[in-house]
Design an enzyme around this catalytic site. Sequence first.
Site, PDB file in Angstrom:
ATOM      1  N   CYS A  32     117.433   9.444  65.844  1.00  0.00           N
ATOM      2  CA  CYS A  32     117.602   7.634  65.289  1.00  0.00           C
ATOM      3  C   CYS A  32     115.512   7.179  65.045  1.00  0.00           C
ATOM      4  O   CYS A  32     116.443   6.085  64.648  1.00  0.00           O
ATOM      5  CB  CYS A  32     118.439   7.479  66.042  1.00  0.00           C
ATOM      6  SG  CYS A  32     120.100   8.341  65.500  1.00  0.00           S
TER       7      CYS A  32
ATOM      8  N   HIS B  81     118.308  -0.208  63.419  1.00  0.00           N
ATOM      9  CA  HIS B  81     119.105   0.934  63.358  1.00  0.00           C
ATOM     10  C   HIS B  81     120.965   1.370  62.810  1.00  0.00           C
ATOM     11  O   HIS B  81     121.371   0.278  64.008  1.00  0.00           O
ATOM     12  CB  HIS B  81     119.504   2.332  64.134  1.00  0.00           C
ATOM     13  CG  HIS B  81     119.905   3.079  64.661  1.00  0.00           C
ATOM     14  ND1 HIS B  81     119.665   4.315  63.756  1.00  0.00           N
ATOM     15  CD2 HIS B  81     120.227   3.810  65.516  1.00  0.00           C
ATOM     16  CE1 HIS B  81     120.326   5.368  63.653  1.00  0.00           C
ATOM     17  NE2 HIS B  81     120.696   4.924  64.923  1.00  0.00           N
TER      18      HIS B  81
ATOM     19  N   ASN C  47     126.175   5.858  61.192  1.00  0.00           N
ATOM     20  CA  ASN C  47     125.171   6.239  61.294  1.00  0.00           C
ATOM     21  C   ASN C  47     124.690   7.397  60.685  1.00  0.00           C
ATOM     22  O   ASN C  47     125.333   8.424  60.578  1.00  0.00           O
ATOM     23  CB  ASN C  47     125.344   7.025  63.287  1.00  0.00           C
ATOM     24  CG  ASN C  47     123.884   7.018  64.144  1.00  0.00           C
ATOM     25  OD1 ASN C  47     123.382   7.005  63.303  1.00  0.00           O
ATOM     26  ND2 ASN C  47     124.251   7.177  64.929  1.00  0.00           N
TER      27      ASN C  47
END
Length: 323
Positions: A114, A250, A280
């Site tokens: 990520c 993020h 996500n």
Amino acid sequence: MTIRAVVRGVGHYLPDRVVPNSEFETLLDTSDDWIRTRSGIERRHFAAENQTTSDLAARAARAALADAGLMPDDIDAIILATSTADLTFPSAATMVQAALGMTRGFAFDVQAVCAGFVYALANASALIASGQAQRILVIGAETFSKLMDWTDRSTCVLFGDGAGALVLEAADGGGTSADRGILATDLHSDGRFKDLLYVDGGVSTRSTGLLRMQGREVFRHAVEKLAQTAHTSLEKAGLTAADVDWIVPHQANLRIITATAQRMQVPMERVVITVQDHGNTSAASIPLALSIGRQRGQIKTGDLIVTEAIGGGLAWGSVVLRW
């Protein structure tokens, strides 16, 4: 005079298939309310069976090039942040290079889960500052739906697929925080925390594997580390949180985003949030949010942006840039 990596163009792509939370209610012991309450996610996009990460990345790259008014051969390099490359090798970045018809320059992948796009931005900034490239296409793209354990309600409802891209271009700056472009970066990793977020397979184990996560522990590390790295980047740039126009974090979990903003003492009105619409998307989430934030009219030329991310590794970091 200082050479800065300035954003010239931005774009994104989301697969056609939209999966609302309600779709999981027939598969798992879960509900739309349960998912929203714990993550802020309402829907996500899944790639088609025959769509690969490089397919998504190439679409986002074309959008960014069009926004920049450039052709593929105007680009010197492609850096693609992904943990879900099409093949073990070659890199997905070279596949994007071929898909774009780009016949010059170089291309490579960055794998920091990520945090991948933050790592990719830092690499691109360094390549531009050193004179090794004038224009770099920086992409984040993922097909995490292909790594999900569909029996694990704590993880499979959180992730989605997508891609986002920036075109960075060398420009002269005065060496101050008033410059446009990337002003500071801050990167970290700590392999002792591998078991908090990982995929239990890979080339050496001869299996693709599935995503595994200890959500509570990841949350605890995320809030602490994201706020700290953001402050460090701002300090390197000679700025404070009061100077920030937008945090573009993020997009993992709304609770993490909110808690991090609170620690930074930045109001939520100055945070770009897109997690509700695409979940996500790992390394794709920051460029997706940048592109959507610009599309919404939130992000404007001259705005000071802090972007930060944490992922498996653990790996984390932040970038301060002026749009």
